[in-house]
Each structure stands twice: as C-alpha cells, then as structure tokens.
Design a protein around this motif. Structure first.
Motif, PDB file in Angstrom:
ATOM      1  N   SER A 392       2.506   2.517   6.450  1.00 46.77           N
ATOM      2  CA  SER A 392       1.505   3.558   6.187  1.00 46.77           C
ATOM      3  C   SER A 392       0.836   3.349   4.836  1.00 46.77           C
ATOM      4  O   SER A 392      -0.393   3.443   4.709  1.00 46.77           O
ATOM      5  N   ALA A 393       1.645   3.069   3.816  1.00 49.41           N
ATOM      6  CA  ALA A 393       1.086   2.867   2.477  1.00 49.41           C
ATOM      7  C   ALA A 393       0.218   1.621   2.418  1.00 49.41           C
ATOM      8  O   ALA A 393      -0.808   1.591   1.722  1.00 49.41           O
ATOM      9  N   ALA A 394       0.616   0.583   3.156  1.00 51.08           N
ATOM     10  CA  ALA A 394      -0.150  -0.670   3.147  1.00 51.08           C
ATOM     11  C   ALA A 394      -1.482  -0.542   3.874  1.00 51.08           C
ATOM     12  O   ALA A 394      -2.378  -1.356   3.666  1.00 51.08           O
ATOM     13  N   ARG A 395      -1.625   0.470   4.720  1.00 52.65           N
ATOM     14  CA  ARG A 395      -2.854   0.631   5.507  1.00 52.65           C
ATOM     15  C   ARG A 395      -3.920   1.454   4.766  1.00 52.65           C
ATOM     16  O   ARG A 395      -5.002   1.700   5.292  1.00 52.65           O
ATOM     17  N   ILE A 403      -4.043   9.923   1.344  1.00 53.10           N
ATOM     18  CA  ILE A 403      -2.747  10.051   1.998  1.00 53.10           C
ATOM     19  C   ILE A 403      -2.658  11.312   2.856  1.00 53.10           C
ATOM     20  O   ILE A 403      -1.956  11.321   3.874  1.00 53.10           O
ATOM     21  N   GLU A 404      -3.368  12.384   2.470  1.00 55.40           N
ATOM     22  CA  GLU A 404      -3.248  13.612   3.253  1.00 55.40           C
ATOM     23  C   GLU A 404      -3.829  13.465   4.647  1.00 55.40           C
ATOM     24  O   GLU A 404      -3.355  14.093   5.602  1.00 55.40           O
ATOM     25  N   LEU A 418       6.859  16.217   9.222  1.00 50.60           N
ATOM     26  CA  LEU A 418       6.310  15.733   7.958  1.00 50.60           C
ATOM     27  C   LEU A 418       5.591  14.420   8.197  1.00 50.60           C
ATOM     28  O   LEU A 418       6.054  13.579   8.979  1.00 50.60           O
ATOM     29  N   GLY A 419       4.459  14.228   7.505  1.00 53.02           N
ATOM     30  CA  GLY A 419       3.778  12.948   7.557  1.00 53.02           C
ATOM     31  C   GLY A 419       4.510  11.924   6.714  1.00 53.02           C
ATOM     32  O   GLY A 419       5.432  12.257   5.950  1.00 53.02           O
ATOM     33  N   PHE A 469      -1.823  12.373  -4.437  1.00 51.23           N
ATOM     34  CA  PHE A 469      -2.121  11.130  -5.147  1.00 51.23           C
ATOM     35  C   PHE A 469      -3.197  10.367  -4.382  1.00 51.23           C
ATOM     36  O   PHE A 469      -3.080  10.128  -3.183  1.00 51.23           O
ATOM     37  N   HIS A 470      -4.257   9.996  -5.095  1.00 58.37           N
ATOM     38  CA  HIS A 470      -5.390   9.313  -4.477  1.00 58.37           C
ATOM     39  C   HIS A 470      -5.536   7.915  -5.067  1.00 58.37           C
ATOM     40  O   HIS A 470      -4.916   7.568  -6.073  1.00 58.37           O
TER      41      HIS A 470
END
Length: 817
Positions: A392-395, A403-404, A418-419, A469-470
C-alpha cells in the motif's frame, strides 16, 4: 421524503453541469448494470436500462409466436436484468415500487433516447474495443454537457475515449461502483487528464449526498485503489496458504474478524466474488504493471486455475473453496483440501493468539496480540499484514495522492475495520518497521519519510481535527464533509452535558442536544430510561430541541432482555412493573416535552428501538434501517407504548363509526406486530407506518444522518413548533377482539402457529382491540398503556416465554415452542 444532497452548480444543455441529475441511463443489464440502475431508482432517479438486441428467438418466445422484430424479444436482456432485481438476495431495491422508475430498451431502437438523460453509465463487458465502439456510438446521439461514465473495474479510463471529441472527453470519467451497489459504500471516481475539475467535484458531492456513497478519487491505474490492494492481499494470502500447507478454513479463522476484516475472511470472500472474476482482476494488474516482482505477485496459482477449469467457481457454481455437503445430520459446509483437492469437514486453526485477540478490549489490543504472536496464527497474520502494508505504501502516489483515500477505499470497498495506514498506526509504525527490516524487507520512501520527520504515526488526532501524513513530509487536515457530525470528537471537546453508563446528552451545536445510547448493542435499561427523563428536562429548559441518535454499530436492539428474564424468573413483578411504567412515562415525556424531538434510527431498530422512535415529532431514518416490533419472537408483546403508538398512526383520520374501515386498520397493526414484521429498508418501513409518508425523512448517506436530524429539529422550531395534543383513539372493542382472535385460531388449526403463539396473539389482540369495550369507543392513551403493560407482565411470567427469551440470549435466534 428523501434527503437528496444534490450537486449545486448550474448545468445547462451545451454548457456546464447539472443542478440535479433527474434521469440517467445504464448501458448493460448484467448483474452489475441492473443493480446500478436499481440503486439509482432507490435514490429517486428515473433510469433507462439498455442492452443489446438478442441474435435469435429463444424457446419461450417461439412458443408465443414472437420474432426478432417484437419489442418483447428486442428488449429481452434489459427486461431480464430489471426482473432480476426482485429476485436477488440481498435485495438491490429499497422497495418493489422502485421498479417503476426503471424503463427498459435496447441499443438499436433506443440509443437516441440517451439525449434525454443527464447521466449515462456504461456497464458492458470488460473489453476495451467493445467499450470504445460503444462510446463512439454514444457520441453520435450525445447531448453536449451530459455526463458520461464507465463502471469498469480496471480498464484504462483514458483509453476508452481515445478518438472522441475534446468536449466529450471533458465530460467523461470512471465511476466504479462496488457490488452490490445498494450496500457497498465505496464509489471510486476516476477522472482523466481531460475531465473537467468542476465535474469531478460536483459528481463527488452528488454521489455522497444523493446516492449515499463514500467517494474516493482514484488515479487511472490498473484496478484503481481498492481492487489493486485488496486483490494483492488475497493473492498474498493464497500463496502463503500453499506455502504453509494450510487449508482455506484454517486461514479464514485468522483473516476474518481477528484481523478486523469481514467474517467472510479470505476464501469465503473469494467464493462470493467468484474465482473466475478474481482471476480476471488479477490478470488485469499483471498485464498492465511493469515491476517484475509485482507481476509475480499477481500470477494465478495452478490450483486456482484448475478449480476454474473444473467449474468450481465459488458460490455461483455451488462449490469453490467451500462446498455444502448433505449428510446424515443434514447439510454441512466442507472445505477444500489444497493438497488432495478433495472436500473435507472444516477445521479451525487453533492458536493462543486467536484466543487473546477474542478477549481484547480494543482493536489496538486485538491486532497487537495477533500480529506479534509467535504461533501459527500470529505468523500468518503478521506476514499478510506486513505485505499489504508495504504494498500500500509503495503504491503512493501511483494510485492515489494521499493515505486517507487508500484507507477509505479499503474500509468502504472491502469492509475492513481499518485501512492499511490505520492498521500501521494501530500496531505501531516504529515497532513494525524495525521488525520488517530485520526480515530483510525494503521500506517504501513514504514510510521512511514519515519516520525521518520525527512523526511516529500516519495520523495525528485531536478533539478539533484529524491530520494525515501527506507527500512532502507534512501533516494536512483530513477533508471532512460539512454534514458529518462526530459524537466521539464532540465528547472529547467537552460537549457532554450529562452522562451515565447507558447514555449521554451531547451538545451537537445550534442549541440542539443529542441523546446518545452507548450500552451494549444500545439495549434499553434503567440507565437509558433515566437519561431520557434527564434529557427531556434539560431540553425543555435550555435547548431548541433533541435528536435521539448514536453512531454505534446499530441504533437499538430493544429492551435489555437479560434483565427482563432475570426479573421474571425471580418473580420480581413489582420491579418489572416499575421498569415498564418508567419506560412508558419516558416515551410520553418525549412526546410532551414542548420542544421538537427527532429520532435518527439506522441499521437495526428493533422492539424498544422502534418504541423510542415512534413518539418523536419526526423520524429521520437512514435508508438502511430495519425497523420492527419483534417482541413476539421472544414470547412477549411491545410494552413501552409500541401498540398504542401504532394504533395512533393507523387509526388517524378514520371515522370511529366506520366499523369495517377501523377493523381493517387494526388488522394491519395486529398482523405487523404478531408476525414481528421487520422492514428491509426505511422506504419499506412506510408500508408498516413505522415511518410516515410525507412527514418522516430518509437520509441516503448514514454519515449525514445526525446532521439531517438536527436540521429537522431546527426547521420545526423555526416553523413555530407546538407539542401535539393527546387524542382519543377509536378501538374495535370486544367485537374486533373476537375477529382478531378468530384469525389467529385459524392459523393455529392450520398448523402455522403453536399453542403458545396463539396465547401471545390473543394477548396482543386484546390490547389492540381496547379490551372488552363497545366497538367504536374512544379511549385515552393511558388506558391502552395500562392494558399493554398488564399483558406484557402476564406473558413475561409464562414458562414458554421465558424459554424463548433464554434461547434468544444464548442462540441469538428465535425459538418456536
């Protein structure tokens, strides 16, 4: 009334956008297309459902002498799609009357009718060439300014409209509904570089307000957001199952509620989705991404392909990873053994961490107990969680800029609690990243950037706001809808006026108070009744009105059944009588407070949950509200004024001298309560008069429910509100009682009900008839409350009623004894 939340910009033909989408067209009457048309109809939008013309006449049509020229043949596919809406479970429609809003046609005879609509949704087969050809045809009849969208689950939105005019492309975007559209909250909006920004924002507002959707903006990448991550997670889990020599049943014991996922977990979810559909979605990613490692992750395991080749597609074919097998003890669900490829009785993976997760008091405790445990379940949960979080973070920013959007997509589209980034915060970013590095994992830049900034979580929460966090290493305010009221945040801000274990009075702004239930399942007991009385006094002195609502998992399941059973078994009749009296008095106080009271039910509003709502001046219900006076299922009848309130609603305006008309109305009340009828939507609740047509409101988006209820309070106050005067109620008396009793006796003789059902029905009939009075007599409300309470107490003392209560408490289903 339906709260619409329509888009607000001025749309004129040949110009900008719609002030309101009044009519739509759906092209493609398959399972998804027909269901989208059904949900548009739910939202009050007239919809044209089109499909192709059949190539040949079928057997039934031949028998009728029809030809390919007959409209019945030419519209066959659209008609079948429309008719299917009344047969499917769960029901795609709020009410069967929604069908009247759906017209049918075909793409040869009715294509030009697309010029009549405000929004065209394409939902045909997932084939780029077919879609491109269709949009070419649509543009030939397109009225400039009409919105065009595709419901594709993964094909490039940009590629679909190559060759179309600049104006057409400016009004085109992806609108990816999740199945089933009525129930799944997520709608992914996928604009292209050519889509007008105003269109995207207005469609977002329209979908949130009118369609009740949770909208995320996705990028035009393979499978967009939710399916990209969700299918990756399913694929990772599949490969891990094979590697660990586990069965789908053992894996599902870990990947369901224990991990904050739906009960269907992994492999039951795959069976529901369809294994062929899963392969199609996986292939779409593998064929359209460049990274070799990602391609490998989406490779289809040989076992899965073999199952599809065998026709083991899941629920739709009768077998997949699970299969229903008939045995000596009846039907039983068997699980596939991946090694032998044969079905065997199900077994669960047993591990200490699963037991610890069950006993956890919070999601934080639950997830940490599971993913950091060194047992079979913990290692499996950790591996799956780790892979999904890293992926998810890598995408980002490939599939979304924030992230939201990812978290919302997974919560709304896959029903996760939870996401991914919320999970990361829950298990601890620093701790989990350290463990990942120990295991040789590469940490995505977004996560390294977070930790380098000194932050220790992806979200910062305060009573005032939530920041996420953006990209760029900063926290930014999470975009929140102005119609969302967060009771938890208001409580953190010190807005609680009074509180006890069962309920609170919360200031929700504009001098309006909210009575919030927060007992287990929001069941009504003495503490809630006390808070109702306190709320009435507080509102009468200091506030403009009261909203009865909460943001739990369900509005209210009724009275505290355990307490009733315990008092009845102890034969503590004075205490039980006092409790019922207090409940009845509380309901009367709500009606007479002198300030507007609006109830805001949602999800399950059963028994006492209905009785709390009925005395309110208005009910503003979520569209997905299931209302019913279900007390007969536990051997009782309504005791908090439900019988009296239903008589008030059904006899309003009837002439007491019209004995037939009055009896027919009372019959309806008797049937509704005796059969414990529960509405399948807020719209259907009007059929039973739990909601009043033209008076009570329906909110499509449950997130906006408290806001809409508050607006009702303010509107009533602004209109010069006065509390309703008590009125006399006409009753059918002894003659009507015998009529009701005779009907119940017929059911008993026919074997449809038991002796105890008949006893309950007789007590109910006596109350609804008004006792042994003359037909047409007028009685006051207190008289009906008194005989209702007496009947309730009498039934509570019956051994068979106590058996029913006990069975419901232990088995969570009714006992027919």
């Amino acid at each position: 009334m339906i709260v619409t939340g329509c888009i607000s910009a001025d749309h004129r033909r040949g110009g900008t956008f719609l002030a309101q989408i009044k009519k739509a067209a759906v092209i493609g009457a398959g399972v998804m297309g027909a269901a989208i048309a059904g949900h548009l109809a739910n939202a009050g939008i007239r919809t044209l459902l089109l499909d192709i013309v059949p190539r040949e006449v079928n057997e039934k049509e031949q028998v009728k002498g029809l030809t390919l020229e007959d409209p019945a043949v030419r519209n066959r596919f659209a008609r079948m799609g429309r008719e299917r809406l009344l047969k499917e479970k769960p029901a795609p429609l709020f009410h069967k009357s929604m069908m009247d809003r759906i017209e049918i046609g075909n793409l040869e005879d009715d294509l030009e009718r697309l010029s009549e609509v405000d929004w065209v949704i394409e939902a045909v087969v997932e084939n780029l060439k077919i879609k491109q050809d269709l949009f070419s045809r649509i543009e030939g009849v397109w009225n400039p300014g009409t919105i065009i969208s595709s419901n594709t689950s993964g094909i490039s939105i940009h590629d679909m409209v190559q060759g179309r005019s600049e104006e057409f492309r400016a009004h085109f975007l992806g609108t990816h509904f999740f199945n089933p559209p009525r129930y799944m909250k997520l709608l992914e909006l996928i604009p292209t570089a050519d889509t007008k920004d105003e269109l995207v924002q207005e469609m977002k507002a329209f979908a949130e307000g009118r369609l009740g959707k949770g909208v995320v903006l996705a990028k035009d990448t393979p499978n967009f957001i939710a399916n990209r991550i969700g299918v990756y997670g399913l694929a990772v889990t599949f490969w891990k199952m094979l590697e660990e020599n586990l069965g789908p049943d053992e894996v599902d014991a870990v990947t369901g509620r224990a991990m904050g996922r739906p009960k269907s977990a992994t492999f039951r979810t795959l069976d529901l989705v369809g294994l062929d559909t899963f392969i199609h979605v996986s292939d779409n990613v593998r064929e359209n991404v460049e990274d070799p490692e990602e391609k490998k992750a989406f490779e289809v395991p040989a076992l899965l392909q073999e199952m599809v080749d065998n026709g083991w597609l899941g629920s739709k074919s009768g077998q997949g990873f699970f299969k229903k097998v008939k045995g000596e003890k009846g039907s039983e669900i068997y699980s596939l053994d991946p090694q032998t490829k044969e079905y065997r009785p199900r077994k669960k993976l047993k591990a200490p961490s699963l037991e610890m997760a069950k006993r956890a008091k919070s999601m934080k405790e639950q997830l940490r107990a599971l993913v950091y445990a060194d047992d079979a379940a913990g290692r499996l949960a950790w591996f799956i969680t780790k892979k999904v979080l890293l992926y998810s973070a890598a995408r980002i920013p490939e599939i979304a800029d924030d992230i939201e959007s990812v978290d919302k997509a997974m919560r709304w589209g896959f029903n996760w609690d939870l996401g991914p980034f919320e999970v990361w915060d829950t298990i601890g970013v620093e701790k989990s990243v350290a463990k990942m590095k120990e295991e040789g994992e590469s940490i995505p830049p977004l996560v390294e950037e977070l930790l380098a900034s000194g932050a220790r979580s992806f979200y910062e929460k305060s009573p005032e706001s939530v920041k996420a966090f953006h990209l760029g290493g900063q926290f930014q305010e999470v975009d929140e809808h102005p119609k969302e009221i967060h009771l938890s945040r208001l409580k953190e801000q010190g807005k609680v006026i009074k509180s006890n274990r069962g309920a609170s009075l919360v200031d929700i702004g504009d001098d309006v108070l909210c009575l919030e239930f927060h007992s287990p399942k929001n069941a009504i007991a003495a503490d809630i009744i006390q808070m109702i009385h306190a709320g009435v006094q507080e509102v009468s002195r200091n506030w403009r009105g009261l909203v009865i609502g909460n943001q739990g998992s369900t509005f209210c399941v009724g009275a505290n059944l355990m307490m009733i059973l315990m008092e009845a078994q102890d034969q503590n009749w004075p205490e039980l009588d006092l409790m019922i009296r207090q409940f009845q008095k509380a309901m009367g106080a709500l009606r007479a407070v002198g300030k507007p009271v609006v109830a805001a039910p949602f999800n399950m509003a059963l028994g006492g949950g209905v009785e709390v709502s009925l005395p309110a001046d208005r009910i503003q219900a979520s569209a997905e509200t299931y209302m019913g006076l279900v007390e007969t299922g536990v051997g009782l009848i309504p005791g908090g004024g439900g019988n009296k309130e239903m008589l008030l609603r059904w006899t309003e305006g009837v002439d007491p001298k019209d004995s037939i008309g009055l009896q027919n109305r009372v019959n309806k009340v008797f049937e509704t309560i005796a059969m414990a009828k529960v509405s399948t939507s807020a719209v259907e609740a009007k059929d039973y008069r739990f909601l009043r047509d033209g008076i009570d409101g329906i909110t499509m988006n449950q997130d906006h429910l408290l806001y809409d209820a508050k607006q009702q309070v303010l509107a009533l106050g602004a209109a010069g509100y006065r509390a309703p005067e008590p009125r006399k109620i006409p009753v059918v008396g002894e003659t009507g009682f015998n009529t009701l009793k005779l009907g119940a006796y017929g059911l008993l003789q026919s074997g449809y009900i038991s002796e105890h059902d008949y006893k309950i029905a007789t007590k109910l009939a006596y109350v609804l008839a008004g006792g042994n009075l003359p037909e047409g007599a007028l009685v006051d409300e207190q008289y009906l409350l008194d005989i209702e309470r007496e009947a309730f107490l009498s039934l509570a003392g019956e051994p068979k009623s106590q058996m029913r209560m006990q069975h419901m408490l232990t088995k969570n289903k009714p006992l027919r004894n």
